[in-house]
Motif scaffolding. Structure first.
Motif, PDB file in Angstrom:
ATOM      1  N   GLU A 100       0.851  -1.260   0.144  1.00 43.85           N
ATOM      2  CA  GLU A 100       0.078  -0.111   0.029  1.00 43.85           C
ATOM      3  C   GLU A 100       1.061   1.373   0.053  1.00 43.85           C
ATOM      4  O   GLU A 100       1.881   1.194   0.724  1.00 43.85           O
ATOM      5  CB  GLU A 100      -0.801   0.074   1.128  1.00 43.85           C
ATOM      6  N   PHE A 101       0.317   2.206  -1.050  1.00 39.53           N
ATOM      7  CA  PHE A 101       1.134   3.471  -0.716  1.00 39.53           C
ATOM      8  C   PHE A 101       0.045   4.645  -1.084  1.00 39.53           C
ATOM      9  O   PHE A 101      -0.877   4.516  -1.421  1.00 39.53           O
ATOM     10  CB  PHE A 101       2.365   3.549  -1.610  1.00 39.53           C
ATOM     11  N   THR A 102       0.380   5.842  -0.459  1.00 41.09           N
ATOM     12  CA  THR A 102      -0.494   6.927  -0.528  1.00 41.09           C
ATOM     13  C   THR A 102      -0.125   7.882  -1.624  1.00 41.09           C
ATOM     14  O   THR A 102       0.932   8.260  -1.589  1.00 41.09           O
ATOM     15  CB  THR A 102      -0.543   7.691   0.737  1.00 41.09           C
ATOM     16  N   LEU A 103      -1.332   8.069  -2.401  1.00 40.61           N
ATOM     17  CA  LEU A 103      -1.008   9.245  -3.386  1.00 40.61           C
ATOM     18  C   LEU A 103      -2.069  10.167  -3.422  1.00 40.61           C
ATOM     19  O   LEU A 103      -3.167   9.746  -3.636  1.00 40.61           O
ATOM     20  CB  LEU A 103      -1.159   8.345  -5.073  1.00 40.61           C
ATOM     21  N   LYS A 104      -1.607  11.224  -3.196  1.00 38.90           N
ATOM     22  CA  LYS A 104      -2.781  12.628  -3.085  1.00 38.90           C
ATOM     23  C   LYS A 104      -3.703  12.169  -2.099  1.00 38.90           C
ATOM     24  O   LYS A 104      -5.102  12.316  -2.271  1.00 38.90           O
ATOM     25  CB  LYS A 104      -3.360  12.694  -4.530  1.00 38.90           C
ATOM     26  N   LYS A 105      -3.299  11.645  -0.892  1.00 38.40           N
ATOM     27  CA  LYS A 105      -4.238  11.325   0.422  1.00 38.40           C
ATOM     28  C   LYS A 105      -4.941  10.174  -0.135  1.00 38.40           C
ATOM     29  O   LYS A 105      -6.022  10.146   0.433  1.00 38.40           O
ATOM     30  CB  LYS A 105      -4.841  12.647   0.718  1.00 38.40           C
ATOM     31  N   LYS A 106      -4.781   9.399  -0.953  1.00 36.15           N
ATOM     32  CA  LYS A 106      -5.707   8.229  -1.506  1.00 36.15           C
ATOM     33  C   LYS A 106      -4.595   7.051  -1.295  1.00 36.15           C
ATOM     34  O   LYS A 106      -3.663   7.025  -2.028  1.00 36.15           O
ATOM     35  CB  LYS A 106      -6.126   8.380  -2.740  1.00 36.15           C
ATOM     36  N   LYS A 117      -3.694   0.062  -3.380  1.00 35.55           N
ATOM     37  CA  LYS A 117      -3.062  -1.167  -2.984  1.00 35.55           C
ATOM     38  C   LYS A 117      -2.450  -1.710  -4.387  1.00 35.55           C
ATOM     39  O   LYS A 117      -2.902  -1.677  -5.485  1.00 35.55           O
ATOM     40  CB  LYS A 117      -4.211  -2.135  -2.687  1.00 35.55           C
ATOM     41  N   ILE A 118      -1.195  -2.324  -4.339  1.00 38.78           N
ATOM     42  CA  ILE A 118      -0.650  -3.051  -5.305  1.00 38.78           C
ATOM     43  C   ILE A 118      -0.434  -4.369  -5.002  1.00 38.78           C
ATOM     44  O   ILE A 118       0.203  -4.897  -4.016  1.00 38.78           O
ATOM     45  CB  ILE A 118       0.683  -2.419  -5.766  1.00 38.78           C
ATOM     46  N   ALA A 119      -0.753  -5.126  -6.092  1.00 44.32           N
ATOM     47  CA  ALA A 119      -0.284  -6.586  -5.741  1.00 44.32           C
ATOM     48  C   ALA A 119       0.947  -7.068  -6.346  1.00 44.32           C
ATOM     49  O   ALA A 119       1.431  -6.835  -7.410  1.00 44.32           O
ATOM     50  CB  ALA A 119      -1.340  -7.719  -6.462  1.00 44.32           C
ATOM     51  N   GLY A 120       1.739  -7.461  -5.242  1.00 50.19           N
ATOM     52  CA  GLY A 120       3.074  -7.968  -5.551  1.00 50.19           C
ATOM     53  C   GLY A 120       3.120  -9.280  -5.968  1.00 50.19           C
ATOM     54  O   GLY A 120       2.630 -10.302  -5.282  1.00 50.19           O
ATOM     55  N   CYS A 121       3.620  -9.866  -7.326  1.00 49.28           N
ATOM     56  CA  CYS A 121       3.276 -10.929  -8.061  1.00 49.28           C
ATOM     57  C   CYS A 121       4.685 -11.574  -8.460  1.00 49.28           C
ATOM     58  O   CYS A 121       5.490 -10.962  -8.682  1.00 49.28           O
ATOM     59  CB  CYS A 121       2.156 -10.940  -9.067  1.00 49.28           C
ATOM     60  N   ARG A 122       4.545 -13.032  -8.752  1.00 50.60           N
ATOM     61  CA  ARG A 122       5.640 -13.707  -9.460  1.00 50.60           C
ATOM     62  C   ARG A 122       5.092 -14.324 -10.651  1.00 50.60           C
ATOM     63  O   ARG A 122       3.949 -15.124 -10.199  1.00 50.60           O
ATOM     64  CB  ARG A 122       6.375 -14.436  -8.592  1.00 50.60           C
ATOM     65  N   VAL A 123       5.700 -14.062 -12.012  1.00 48.96           N
ATOM     66  CA  VAL A 123       5.284 -14.942 -12.842  1.00 48.96           C
ATOM     67  C   VAL A 123       5.621 -16.394 -13.026  1.00 48.96           C
ATOM     68  O   VAL A 123       6.726 -16.582 -13.141  1.00 48.96           O
ATOM     69  CB  VAL A 123       5.573 -14.408 -14.341  1.00 48.96           C
ATOM     70  N   GLU A 124       4.849 -17.303 -12.749  1.00 51.04           N
ATOM     71  CA  GLU A 124       5.201 -18.795 -12.454  1.00 51.04           C
ATOM     72  C   GLU A 124       5.075 -19.381 -14.164  1.00 51.04           C
ATOM     73  O   GLU A 124       6.081 -20.239 -14.067  1.00 51.04           O
ATOM     74  CB  GLU A 124       4.192 -19.529 -11.818  1.00 51.04           C
ATOM     75  N   ASN A 125       4.261 -18.849 -15.127  1.00 48.02           N
ATOM     76  CA  ASN A 125       4.419 -19.731 -16.442  1.00 48.02           C
ATOM     77  C   ASN A 125       4.052 -18.576 -17.239  1.00 48.02           C
ATOM     78  O   ASN A 125       2.904 -17.644 -17.035  1.00 48.02           O
ATOM     79  CB  ASN A 125       3.145 -20.908 -16.169  1.00 48.02           C
ATOM     80  N   ILE A 130       1.021  -4.999  -9.861  1.00 42.73           N
ATOM     81  CA  ILE A 130       0.075  -5.094 -10.669  1.00 42.73           C
ATOM     82  C   ILE A 130      -1.181  -4.297 -10.044  1.00 42.73           C
ATOM     83  O   ILE A 130      -1.310  -4.831  -8.891  1.00 42.73           O
ATOM     84  CB  ILE A 130      -0.572  -6.539 -11.147  1.00 42.73           C
ATOM     85  N   THR A 131      -1.793  -3.405 -10.628  1.00 42.51           N
ATOM     86  CA  THR A 131      -3.106  -2.902 -10.280  1.00 42.51           C
ATOM     87  C   THR A 131      -4.241  -3.179 -11.464  1.00 42.51           C
ATOM     88  O   THR A 131      -3.763  -3.429 -12.554  1.00 42.51           O
ATOM     89  CB  THR A 131      -3.071  -1.561 -10.049  1.00 42.51           C
ATOM     90  N   PHE A 132      -5.308  -3.182 -11.083  1.00 40.13           N
ATOM     91  CA  PHE A 132      -6.397  -3.771 -12.031  1.00 40.13           C
ATOM     92  C   PHE A 132      -7.489  -2.486 -12.218  1.00 40.13           C
ATOM     93  O   PHE A 132      -7.677  -1.728 -11.506  1.00 40.13           O
ATOM     94  CB  PHE A 132      -7.223  -4.696 -11.388  1.00 40.13           C
TER      95      PHE A 132
END
Length: 656
Positions: A568-574, A577-585, A629-631
């Motif tokens: 999580e990080f704050t951008l302009k008081k908002k 959430k960011i998903a920390g991922c690993r590419v398996e295939n 990644i974000t969606f």
């Protein structure tokens, strides 16, 4: 309808309006008067039950009841009755009908112009011989040998695609024979039927290499149906050099012919068999002698005097730039000369000129002659009968009568459809009333049916246009069908372009040569396609129909990504959430479509909003690398341990 059906005057075209026949009930019969009534009105071609009740001066409810008792089903006050039905109903009501009128139709209207047979004028005429058989079995090569010209080299794809009519003087007997060379491709079924039905002798060509093939079987069927005499020509014997091998091959073909119920001379029948090679000339003189001998036995005769009305058949028709509309006519009887008036189909002709098969002017045509006739007002249809009229006024009169009869026949079809549609609508309304839940009838029943893909056919001659229409009209399935809006002769005109634009049609041009650039690149944006071989045309139409099938997609997973940690990080008081991922295939791309799975349940289906490696945006991340990644749509309800599946929707190939 029991008594109506017994009268024998019902035409099959009107039977769609009646679903069952039944004897008149006693109750219905008692309503009909026993005294003969005088008819005080003119019977129209078509009239509704309601209007007929007014003319009969009775209540429409009573008439509906009586018609139901007579066997009519689903009769309402708006039900439309044809003149034939009205006359039969009036008989049931004991009305005095006018004198019976002569039953005419569009096919028999010209019969009044024919001259009765005069035995004194019957003279021997040359036989008309049709060459029939499978594709590439050597039909045209036989004629090529007989008339010493190169027809084969002029045919696209090495196959004959028109009916050719040629008269030759045989080199041995010096007698005339008129040959018809009919196409062998399956698309030209109608043309082959026409060839078999206007001929005297059929030469059935069978290759010694291939024996009986599909179009050979079809030609055998037409030969039997036509009742014509038949000669079997077994071709390409020059390709088998060894006498013993040739003998075995001929025995195999003979056995196949006998298996198809052809009464050969070898088994006590009357069908001659001639093994030959048109390329080397071997036994070609024997084929000629067989035709001449058979025609002498048949004693073929026709009236060749100008005292009788000339009759014949249109083999082909087309528009030629230099001379206008021309039609190849095979004369059956009479003597055709310049200045004669001819009627054919919906058009007529004052013969301006006659040309033989070599294009040379001739003064007259006799029975069994095939000539090009110039001077037609409109293009006649191939296969239509040609009959001589006394003068132009008579030709116009009978033309108008035929067109009027065609309109009546078309009205009959429309009336049948209208009655059927009204009956179906009433059935649907009844079903709707009986539906206790008040639900609508299944919407699929209200759809218009399969999707129609429209085409306009333009060909060099009417026979080809007819064959192409017959071939492609049946293409399709329950989802998409081919609809031929129109088919005609000549290059696309402005009216064709407008019709194609209105109906969203593609124009199929067959054997029309090079079309002008302004036609190909027309301003209306109409798709115009050109062909010289019918195989290619049918394949292209099939592909167009296939492309119009409803697409079906399947999901294919191409990559798997594991969510390891949530940042999580704050951008302009908002807070984001960011998903920390690993590419398996596989690989994940910035524009990938993904599904997020949790316990094998899909919790999100959509696209990525961002794809980062470290602090930088990236276009793709490969196997074994980490990413953030974000969606899209602001979706953030993901947790560590979720799986991200990257998938593609691939179109599944479909076929008719």
């Amino acid at each position: 309808m029991w008594r109506l059906a017994q009268s024998g005057r019902l035409q099959s075209g009107f039977l769609l309006g009646v679903r069952r026949y039944a004897k008149p009930s006693k109750k219905a019969s008692t309503t009909i008067s026993n005294s003969l009534k005088k008819l005080n009105f003119v019977i129209p071609n078509y009239i509704s039950v309601n209007k007929l009740s007014n003319l009969l001066n009775c209540r429409s409810e009573r008439l509906v009841k009586d018609l139901t008792g007579l066997g009519f089903a689903n009769v309402t006050q708006n039900y439309i009755l044809s003149r034939d039905y009205v006359e039969l109903i009036l008989q049931e009501y004991n009305y005095e009908l006018p004198a019976s009128r002569k039953q005419l139709n569009a096919q028999t209207v010209y019969d009044e112009l024919k001259s009765p047979v005069n035995p004194k004028l019957l003279q021997k005429r040359p036989p008309v011989v049709t060459i029939m058989g499978h594709v590439d079995h050597g039909k045209t090569t036989i004629i090529d040998h007989l008339r010493k010209s190169s027809v084969v080299s002029q045919e696209h794809g090495g196959i004959t695609q028109h009916i050719g009519a040629f008269q030759v003087v045989t080199p041995v007997s010096k007698k005339k024979i008129t040959f018809l060379d009919t196409p062998g491709h399956a698309a030209f079924l109608k043309m082959r039927e026409r060839g078999a039905n206007i001929t005297d002798i059929i030469v059935l060509v069978v290759s010694v290499e291939d024996s009986i093939m599909p179009q050979t079987i079809e030609a055998i069927k037409h030969a039997k149906n036509s009742g014509n005499e038949t000669i079997i020509a077994i071709t390409k014997i020059d390709k088998i050099k060894q006498p013993r091998e040739r003998e075995r091959a001929l025995e195999r073909v003979t056995a196949d012919l006998i298996a198809h119920d052809i009464q050969l001379e070898q088994v006590g029948g009357d069908v001659q068999v001639v093994p030959l090679s048109a390329r080397s000339g071997e036994n070609m003189d024997l084929l000629e002698e067989s035709i001449v001998l058979l025609s002498d036995v048949m004693d073929i005769r026709a009236e060749d005097s100008n005292k009788v009305a000339a009759e014949g058949w249109v083999l082909e028709s087309q528009v030629k730039k230099s001379v206008g509309i021309v039609a190849t006519v095979l004369l059956k009887k009479g003597c055709l000369q310049k200045g004669n008036i001819l009627v054919c189909g919906n058009t007529y002709c004052r013969v301006r000129n006659l040309l033989d098969s070599a294009g040379r002017p001739v003064t007259k045509a006799m029975p069994a002659d095939a000539v090009e006739v110039l001077g037609w007002k409109e293009i006649p249809e191939a296969g239509d009968q040609v009959i001589q009229a006394k003068n132009e006024a008579q030709a116009k009169k009978y033309n108008a009568k035929r067109i009027a009869l065609l309109e009546v026949e078309e009205q009959a079809i429309n009336v049948e459809k209208l009655n059927l549609e009204r009956g179906l609508k009433r059935d649907e309304d009844d079903a709707q009333d009986e539906n206790e839940d008040g639900e609508d009838i299944d919407s699929t029943k209200q759809e218009l049916g399969p999707k129609k893909v429209n085409f306009i056919v333009k060909a060099d001659v009417s026979g080809s246009a007819e064959a192409i229409k017959e071939s492609i009209a049946s293409l399709g399935n329950e989802e998409v069908v081919c609809n031929v809006v129109s088919s005609s002769v000549g290059p696309p005109a402005e009216s064709d372009l407008k019709m194609a634009q209105i109906t969203d049609s593609k124009i199929l041009c067959f054997n029309l040569g090079s079309l002008p650039t302004e036609v190909i690149n027309n301003r209306k944006g109409v798709d115009i396609r050109q062909y010289n071989v019918i195989y290619k045309l049918i394949e292209d139409v099939t592909q167009v129909l296939t492309d119009n099938l409803k697409p079906i997609y399947e999901t294919k997973h191409v990559a798997q990504i594991d969510v390891r940690e949530i940042f999580e990080f704050t951008l302009k008081k908002k807070v984001i959430k960011i998903a920390g991922c690993r590419v398996e295939n596989g690989k994940i791309f910035r524009n990938s479509t993904v599904q997020i799975l949790r316990n094998d349940q899909v919790i999100f289906d959509g696209k990525l909003a961002t794809l980062k490696q470290g602090k930088d945006d990236t276009l793709e991340v490969t196997k074994g690398n980490e990413c953030g990644i974000t969606f899209e749509k602001g979706f953030e309800d993901y947790e560590a341990g979720d799986k991200i599946m990257v998938y593609e929707r691939q179109r599944v190939p479909r076929y008719l």
